[in-house]
Each structure stands twice: as structure tokens, then as C-alpha cells.
Design an enzyme around this catalytic site. Structure first.
Site, short mmCIF file in Angstrom:
data_model
loop_
_atom_site.label_atom_id
_atom_site.label_comp_id
_atom_site.label_asym_id
_atom_site.label_seq_id
_atom_site.Cartn_x
_atom_site.Cartn_y
_atom_site.Cartn_z
N GLU A 72 0.82 -1.22 0.00
CA GLU A 72 0.00 0.00 0.00
C GLU A 72 0.85 1.26 0.00
OE1 GLU A 72 -3.56 2.07 2.64
OE2 GLU A 72 -3.28 -0.09 2.66
N LYS A 123 -7.53 0.02 11.34
CA LYS A 123 -6.94 -0.56 10.12
C LYS A 123 -5.69 0.22 9.75
CE LYS A 123 -6.36 -0.99 5.46
NZ LYS A 123 -5.60 -0.12 4.55
N HIS A 178 -1.80 10.32 -0.03
CA HIS A 178 -1.97 8.95 -0.50
C HIS A 178 -2.07 8.90 -2.02
CE1 HIS A 178 -3.13 4.74 -0.28
NE2 HIS A 178 -4.12 5.01 -1.10
N ASP A 228 3.45 -13.84 12.32
CA ASP A 228 2.09 -14.21 11.92
C ASP A 228 1.18 -12.98 11.90
OD1 ASP A 228 -0.46 -15.28 11.61
OD2 ASP A 228 -0.09 -16.98 12.92
#
Length: 427
Positions: free
Chosen positions: A90, A267, A381, A283
Site C-alpha cells: 500500500e 486498520k 496517499h 504471523d
């Protein structure tokens, strides 16, 4: 290597698929899916992970998925400068951490950790006297300790092993259950294999002592005995003044009060955390599950971070969440890229790794909230995303930067616009 599609004649039942080599499997998949030679060659290139190693890590390997690894700079954790490898697809994630860390570089991030304890759960059902059974199990603490520690003498030698037992009475749709928690110090391992082995070993004894039947014997990813914490202060002159500070606090308060906002807020935190977890071969799913469960521990899903105004009027930010990560076992130990990333970080304990990861999560969140409170998230972004759009439109080489620059200037980052720009510069 390739083959035509056969419609209804194709079958996913491929005898002995798991016994074939990665190359042989890829041939079969290419024929099944009708892959062109170029696509098949691309999948066959496993980059810096040897096919033989990849084939041992998971089942039915045919290829690898290469994710970019970026380095977050400006990061100082507990007075020590670190370069932080982050594996993510991202745009703006790495840049966000760099910027947040730069704005608090002098003091840096202060961190702590509650320990390296993991929980294994043993589920007993059909227990005739659950409350009495709970006491019987607690009375067996020393026997439980001996059985658990015997499962992993090396862990005990390294200072880890069984620490305590808890027993919970749980009312469920299927009736009352007696849930035994084994509390185990797994030291520099994430610990799943160790605690799962102990849970399975103790299960028959739990059944006998409780008088019930045992079903699940498995670790919990809500590792709330393994909390990592980070704190930082951003001075007003470094972030743009009181209005920016107050905007960040307001954005946090929104996330604290509303689960719809908190889901996106957290998030963003995990954008940073999962990138470091992945880069070090840990993990990501376990860490994500633990973090989101912890965010809902009050019964209402909320923010993993907190923002306040300190006595000097500056912005004080903090984060606390479970971080079950390790340096030994699994991909962390056998994946050469993960090993290289750990060397870059310079960590020698799982605790230090967790502390750095928590700092990265806080930095990521600060940058996201600052962008939301000022120019909006799309400004930074989309400026980075414009390069991806340029490539998708067919730009190559120097064309990528040219097309991306025009997209940003027009404030319209779309593939159709990028294609038009590309046509113009190629005339």
C-alpha cells in the site's frame, strides 16, 4: 508449459499434486488455467526465496508473491535509532511512519511491554459440577505445571515455561463449559506450537479431574498477557499548531466513540504494524486478530490509540495492544528475507521487536489522523498512488514520473486520465 482451457472437461482433482515439484505443479496449473508463456515464466521466478525452501514452508507451492520492503527512517525507540523494514503493497504507509517519527525525533518513542506470556485454552463440556470442578483443577496447579514444563525442557532452560492456571465457568448456547487457561512464558518465540503441545498433553488430565469431556485444546490469539505499549509527544511547533493538535484529538475521539470509524482508524494502525510483522516473518493474522479483539474488550469496539494534551500544551499519543511476535520458529527463523530484516532492526529479543512494532503503529496512526485533520487523506496517499495508476495505464521508465506528476497537478488520479496523458506525451 501452457495449455488451452477445456471448459467443463477441466478438473481440480489432480492425483498426487502435493507430491509433485513446484515446477511440475506450475505446469499443471498453467495447463488448467490456460496461462500464456509469459505469465507462467513470471510465476516460475521465485525471486530471493529458493523453490525448495518455499516448497517446505506451505503446501502445493507453485510460486511466490513478492511484496515491496521499504525502510522507515527517523525512528528512535527508547533512545536508540532504528531502521524499520516494512513489507506492504500500500502506498504512503512507509512515508507516513517516516514523517511521524521525524516530527518527534528528538524525544522519540518510549515503550514498554507486559511480558511474553501466552494463553492456551482447554475446553471441557458436560461437567456435572462445574464450580466444584473449577476448584479441583486449581488445586492441581503443581501437577499441571510439571506436565506442561515436561513438554518443552528447552523452553524451561531458557527461562520460560508454565506460569499459572486459570479456570473460567462459561455459559454458552450449548450449556455450561469449564475453560482452563494455561499461562505460559514463551520467551523469544511467538509460542503457538509450545502452548498447543501443552494443551494437548494436559487435556486427558483435565477430562479426568473435571469429570467432563474435553474438546478444543488451542492457544488464544487474544494475547492480553503480552501487551506492547508506546508513547510519544508531538510538540505544537513540529505539527503545525493548536488547530492541528485539536483536529487530531477530535479525530481520535470520533474513533473512540464510533465502531464504524474505529474500524478504519485501527486498520490504519495495522497498516504499519502488519508491515513490520510480515517483514520479520511473524504471523500477521494472529497479530491482527489479537489487536481487534483487544479493541473490543470493553464490549464495544474502539480505538487502539489515545491522544491527549499534556501540561505543556503539546500532543501526547499512546498505544497499547497485544503483540505476540517472536524471533525463533516458523518463517521468522527459516525465511532468509525475514532474517535479513531482523538484522536490519538489530533486535535480539522478542520484547524489543514488539516495542518497535508498537511504536510504528502509533506513528502510522498519528500521520493518518494528521492528514485527516488537515489536507485530507487523499492528498498524500493519491500522490503516491498516482505512480501505480501511471504504470497501470502503460507508462514505462521516465514516463511514470511524468504521468504521475500531471495526475497530481490535475487532482484527478484515474486510469483513463493517465492513458490520455500518456498518449499526449508519446505524440
Amino acid at each position: 508449459m501452457t495449455g488451452a482451457r477445456h471448459g467443463a472437461n477441466r478438473s481440480s482433482r489432480i492425483a498426487g499434486f502435493h507430491r509433485k515439484s513446484p515446477e511440475e505443479r506450475l505446469d499443471l496449473v498453467a495447463a488448467f488455467a490456460g496461462l500464456d508463456p509469459e505469465t507462467a515464466r513470471h510465476l516460475a521466478d521465485m525471486g530471493n526465496l529458493a523453490p525448495q525452501l518455499a516448497d517446505k514452508m506451505i503446501e502445493n507451492v507453485i510460486a511466490t508473491m513478492n511484496i515491496p520492503i521499504g525502510i522507515a527512517t527517523n525512528v528512535k525507540v527508547d533512545g536508540e535509532d532504528v531502521l524499520v523494514p516494512m513489507a506492504t503493497e500500500e502506498s504512503s504507509v512507509v512515508a507516513a511512519v517516516c514523517n511521524a517519527a521525524r516530527q518527534t525525533y528528538d524525544a522519540g518513542f518510549t515503550t514498554s511491554i507486559s511480558g511474553t506470556l501466552m494463553i492456551a485454552q482447554v475446553q471441557a463440556v458436560d461437567v456435572p459440577d462445574p464450580h466444584a470442578a473449577r476448584l479441583r483443577l486449581l488445586e492441581k496447579r503443581e501437577e499441571i505445571k510439571a506436565i506442561c514444563d515436561a513438554c518443552d525442557p528447552l523452553l524451561v532452560k531458557l527461562g520460560g515455561g508454565f506460569r499459572d492456571v486459570e479456570v473460567r465457568i462459561l455459559d454458552t448456547l450449548g450449556g455450561t463449559m469449564v475453560i482452563t487457561h494455561l499461562i505460559v512464558d514463551t520467551r523469544d518465540a511467538m509460542g503457538a506450537n509450545a502452548v498447543n503441545t501443552m494443551a494437548e498433553k494436559i487435556a486427558p488430565h483435565i477430562a479426568a479431574w473435571s469429570g467432563g469431556r474435553v474438546f478444543l485444546r488451542i492457544l488464544s490469539n487474544l494475547a492480553d498477557r503480552r501487551l506492547a505499549r508506546a508513547h510519544a509527544v508531538w510538540k505544537l511547533d513540529a505539527i503545525g499548531g493548536e488547530s492541528v493538535r485539536d483536529g487530531i484529538i477530535s479525530a481520535y475521539q470520533f474513533a473512540e466513540a464510533d465502531p464504524y470509524r474505529a474500524a478504519t482508524h485501527n486498520k490504519g494502525i495495522m497498516n504499519g504494524i502488519s508491515a513490520v510483522v510480515l517483514a520479520t516473518g511473524n504471523d500477521t493474522r494472529a497479530v491482527e486478530a489479537g489487536a481487534h479483539a483487544f479493541a473490543a474488550r470493553s464490549g464495544r469496539y474502539s480505538s487502539l490509540t489515545r491522544y491527549e494534551i499534556n501540561k505543556d500544551g503539546d500532543l501526547s499519543g499512546s498505544i497499547e495492544l497485544p503483540l505476540a511476535v517472536g524471533l525463533i520458529g516458523g518463517a521468522t527463523k527459516i525465511h532468509p528475507t525475514a532474517q535479513a530484516c531482523l538484522k536490519i532492526l538489530g533486535v535480539t529479543t522478542a520484547e524489543r521487536l514488539a516495542r518497535i512494532i508498537a511504536a510504528v503503529g502509533l506513528a502510522q496512526n498519528f500521520s493518518a489522523l494528521k492528514a485527516l485533520a488537515t489536507v485530507g487523506i487523499q492528498s498524500g496517499h493519491m500522490a503516491l498512488h498516482a505512480q501505480n495508476i501511471a504504470i497501470m495505464a502503460g507508462a514505462v521508465g521516465d514516463e511514470v514520473e511524468v504521468v504521475a506528476k500531471v495526475l497530481v497537478e490535475r487532482k484527478t488520479v484515474r486510469i483513463d486520465v493517465a492513458q490520455g496523458i500518456l498518449e499526449d506525451i508519446r505524440r
